[in-house]
Scaffold this motif. Structure first.
Motif, PDB file in Angstrom:
ATOM      1  N   THR A  64       0.860  -1.171   0.000  1.00 43.58           N
ATOM      2  CA  THR A  64       0.000   0.000   0.000  1.00 43.58           C
ATOM      3  C   THR A  64       0.903   1.229   0.000  1.00 43.58           C
ATOM      4  OG1 THR A  64      -1.948   1.032   0.995  1.00 43.58           O
ATOM      5  CG2 THR A  64      -0.245   0.244   2.520  1.00 43.58           C
ATOM      6  N   SER A  65       0.327   2.357  -0.340  1.00 44.61           N
ATOM      7  CA  SER A  65       1.090   3.602  -0.258  1.00 44.61           C
ATOM      8  C   SER A  65       0.273   4.630   0.497  1.00 44.61           C
ATOM      9  CB  SER A  65       1.467   4.118  -1.648  1.00 44.61           C
ATOM     10  OG  SER A  65       0.321   4.518  -2.361  1.00 44.61           O
ATOM     11  N   LEU A  66       0.992   5.469   1.239  1.00 46.83           N
ATOM     12  CA  LEU A  66       0.366   6.503   2.054  1.00 46.83           C
ATOM     13  C   LEU A  66       1.003   7.836   1.724  1.00 46.83           C
ATOM     14  CD1 LEU A  66       0.675   4.772   5.533  1.00 46.83           C
ATOM     15  CD2 LEU A  66      -1.188   4.553   3.920  1.00 46.83           C
ATOM     16  N   VAL A  67       0.182   8.868   1.657  1.00 47.65           N
ATOM     17  CA  VAL A  67       0.736  10.210   1.531  1.00 47.65           C
ATOM     18  C   VAL A  67       1.667  10.426   2.713  1.00 47.65           C
ATOM     19  CG1 VAL A  67       0.147  12.667   1.483  1.00 47.65           C
ATOM     20  CG2 VAL A  67      -1.284  11.030   0.284  1.00 47.65           C
ATOM     21  N   SER A  68       2.785  11.046   2.470  1.00 44.85           N
ATOM     22  CA  SER A  68       3.848  11.102   3.486  1.00 44.85           C
ATOM     23  C   SER A  68       3.426  11.746   4.801  1.00 44.85           C
ATOM     24  CB  SER A  68       5.083  11.804   2.924  1.00 44.85           C
ATOM     25  OG  SER A  68       4.771  13.116   2.537  1.00 44.85           O
ATOM     26  N   ASN A  69       2.385  12.583   4.804  1.00 47.49           N
ATOM     27  CA  ASN A  69       1.966  13.213   6.063  1.00 47.49           C
ATOM     28  C   ASN A  69       0.807  12.476   6.752  1.00 47.49           C
ATOM     29  OD1 ASN A  69      -0.125  13.918   4.391  1.00 47.49           O
ATOM     30  ND2 ASN A  69      -0.012  16.116   4.780  1.00 47.49           N
ATOM     31  N   ASN A  70       0.477  11.278   6.302  1.00 44.68           N
ATOM     32  CA  ASN A  70      -0.614  10.503   6.893  1.00 44.68           C
ATOM     33  C   ASN A  70      -0.081   9.700   8.085  1.00 44.68           C
ATOM     34  OD1 ASN A  70      -2.699   8.787   7.564  1.00 44.68           O
ATOM     35  ND2 ASN A  70      -3.170   8.209   5.470  1.00 44.68           N
ATOM     36  N   ILE A  71       0.072  10.378   9.207  1.00 46.32           N
ATOM     37  CA  ILE A  71       0.647   9.765  10.407  1.00 46.32           C
ATOM     38  C   ILE A  71      -0.252   8.661  10.961  1.00 46.32           C
ATOM     39  CG2 ILE A  71       1.505  10.185  12.756  1.00 46.32           C
ATOM     40  CD1 ILE A  71       3.136  11.492  10.401  1.00 46.32           C
ATOM     41  N   SER A  72      -1.560   8.888  11.020  1.00 47.73           N
ATOM     42  CA  SER A  72      -2.453   7.855  11.572  1.00 47.73           C
ATOM     43  C   SER A  72      -2.427   6.603  10.703  1.00 47.73           C
ATOM     44  CB  SER A  72      -3.874   8.380  11.740  1.00 47.73           C
ATOM     45  OG  SER A  72      -4.424   8.759  10.490  1.00 47.73           O
ATOM     46  N   GLY A  73      -2.323   6.755   9.389  1.00 45.95           N
ATOM     47  CA  GLY A  73      -2.208   5.600   8.498  1.00 45.95           C
ATOM     48  C   GLY A  73      -0.924   4.840   8.737  1.00 45.95           C
ATOM     49  N   LYS A  74       0.175   5.581   8.929  1.00 46.88           N
ATOM     50  CA  LYS A  74       1.468   4.930   9.184  1.00 46.88           C
ATOM     51  C   LYS A  74       1.428   4.132  10.485  1.00 46.88           C
ATOM     52  CE  LYS A  74       4.203   8.385   6.787  1.00 46.88           C
ATOM     53  NZ  LYS A  74       5.137   9.494   6.953  1.00 46.88           N
ATOM     54  N   VAL A  75       0.819   4.705  11.508  1.00 48.00           N
ATOM     55  CA  VAL A  75       0.709   4.007  12.793  1.00 48.00           C
ATOM     56  C   VAL A  75      -0.162   2.761  12.628  1.00 48.00           C
ATOM     57  CG1 VAL A  75      -0.220   4.184  15.142  1.00 48.00           C
ATOM     58  CG2 VAL A  75       1.140   6.057  14.188  1.00 48.00           C
ATOM     59  N   PHE A  76      -1.290   2.897  11.947  1.00 51.08           N
ATOM     60  CA  PHE A  76      -2.199   1.769  11.746  1.00 51.08           C
ATOM     61  C   PHE A  76      -1.484   0.607  11.062  1.00 51.08           C
ATOM     62  CE2 PHE A  76      -5.157  -0.491   8.913  1.00 51.08           C
ATOM     63  CZ  PHE A  76      -5.987  -1.047   9.869  1.00 51.08           C
ATOM     64  N   PHE A  77      -0.833   0.880   9.930  1.00 51.96           N
ATOM     65  CA  PHE A  77      -0.178  -0.193   9.186  1.00 51.96           C
ATOM     66  C   PHE A  77       1.059  -0.717   9.911  1.00 51.96           C
ATOM     67  CE2 PHE A  77      -2.759   1.601   5.732  1.00 51.96           C
ATOM     68  CZ  PHE A  77      -3.380   0.431   5.309  1.00 51.96           C
ATOM     69  N   SER A  78       1.742   0.130  10.632  1.00 53.09           N
ATOM     70  CA  SER A  78       2.886  -0.313  11.422  1.00 53.09           C
ATOM     71  C   SER A  78       2.437  -1.308  12.492  1.00 53.09           C
ATOM     72  CB  SER A  78       3.575   0.888  12.072  1.00 53.09           C
ATOM     73  OG  SER A  78       4.611   0.469  12.914  1.00 53.09           O
ATOM     74  N   ASN A  79       1.286  -1.048  13.108  1.00 55.38           N
ATOM     75  CA  ASN A  79       0.743  -1.959  14.116  1.00 55.38           C
ATOM     76  C   ASN A  79       0.375  -3.321  13.531  1.00 55.38           C
ATOM     77  OD1 ASN A  79       1.076  -0.125  16.178  1.00 55.38           O
ATOM     78  ND2 ASN A  79      -1.021   0.639  16.070  1.00 55.38           N
ATOM     79  N   LEU A  80       0.174  -3.368  12.205  1.00 54.04           N
ATOM     80  CA  LEU A  80      -0.115  -4.635  11.526  1.00 54.04           C
ATOM     81  C   LEU A  80       1.152  -5.273  10.945  1.00 54.04           C
ATOM     82  CD1 LEU A  80      -3.404  -3.719   9.640  1.00 54.04           C
ATOM     83  CD2 LEU A  80      -3.162  -5.115  11.695  1.00 54.04           C
ATOM     84  N   ASN A  81       2.298  -4.718  11.312  1.00 55.61           N
ATOM     85  CA  ASN A  81       3.605  -5.239  10.894  1.00 55.61           C
ATOM     86  C   ASN A  81       3.936  -4.989   9.426  1.00 55.61           C
ATOM     87  OD1 ASN A  81       4.148  -6.197  13.517  1.00 55.61           O
ATOM     88  ND2 ASN A  81       2.977  -8.056  13.091  1.00 55.61           N
ATOM     89  N   PHE A  82       3.354  -3.956   8.831  1.00 56.55           N
ATOM     90  CA  PHE A  82       3.799  -3.527   7.507  1.00 56.55           C
ATOM     91  C   PHE A  82       5.151  -2.852   7.675  1.00 56.55           C
ATOM     92  CE2 PHE A  82      -0.489  -4.276   6.299  1.00 56.55           C
ATOM     93  CZ  PHE A  82      -0.563  -4.256   4.920  1.00 56.55           C
TER      94      PHE A  82
END
Length: 178
Positions: free
Chosen positions: A125-143
């Motif tokens: 998946t790709s996230l706009v670089s300033n999407n902090i909540s998305g980064k946290v969400f996917f990081s919690n899923l081990n992306f």
């Protein structure tokens, strides 16, 4: 009670309205490609929801008849590419913090189930670089972060950088959501 299901062409008005709310920044977005209404016009939502669309699975979360979340899984069955898929346009509509936390997990559980059924080994998946909540969400899923793509998209006179994330499946992945 929230239920998850594939969207069909009959869901077009609800899905289109949900995507418009995301464009207008009235939703919580995890992975998002729609920066303006021109993107929505080009997306050809009718084709995505058509029963003939073999490369796209659009999953919706419903509270009663109201569409409150969605995600798209893109997967081609080409011989050399069938082992991987891409996730985009994941969003949730709610004022309630608990709903915003639980609906994305429900959607991702369904995505992981589909990936398991289709023997998909890699999900990106790709996230706009300033999407902090998305980064946290996917990081919690081990992306894992794969790369930062500068100027990944251009909208009129401005560019958007995207972080590409990757997930490598193993046999116990659905247990993440238990």
């Amino acid at each position: 009670m929230t239920h998850i299901r594939y969207l069909t062409i009959e869901d077009f008005p609800k899905y289109h309205a949900l995507l418009l709310q995301g464009i207008d920044k009235k939703l919580e977005v995890m992975a998002w490609k729609m920066q303006n209404k021109k993107c929505l016009e080009e997306a050809n939502i009718s084709m995505l929801l058509s029963s003939e669309a073999t490369d796209y699975n659009v999953i919706g979360a419903f509270d009663g008849d109201e569409l409150i979340g969605a995600v798209t899984l893109i997967h081609t069955n080409f011989y050399s590419l069938s082992h991987k898929a891409t996730l985009e346009n994941m969003c949730v509509k709610s004022e309630d913090h608990n709903t915003i936390a639980s609906i994305p997990n429900m959607l991702m559980r369904k995505i992981f189930e589909i990936c398991h059924e289709k023997e998909i080994e890699i999900l990106m998946t790709s996230l706009v670089s300033n999407n902090i909540s998305g980064k946290v969400f996917f990081s919690n899923l081990n992306f894992e972060t794969l790369v930062l793509e500068q100027h990944a998209r251009k909208y009129e006179d401005y560019y958007v950088d995207e972080h590409w994330l990757i997930y490598y499946f193993n046999k116990n992945d659905i247990e993440l959501f238990d």
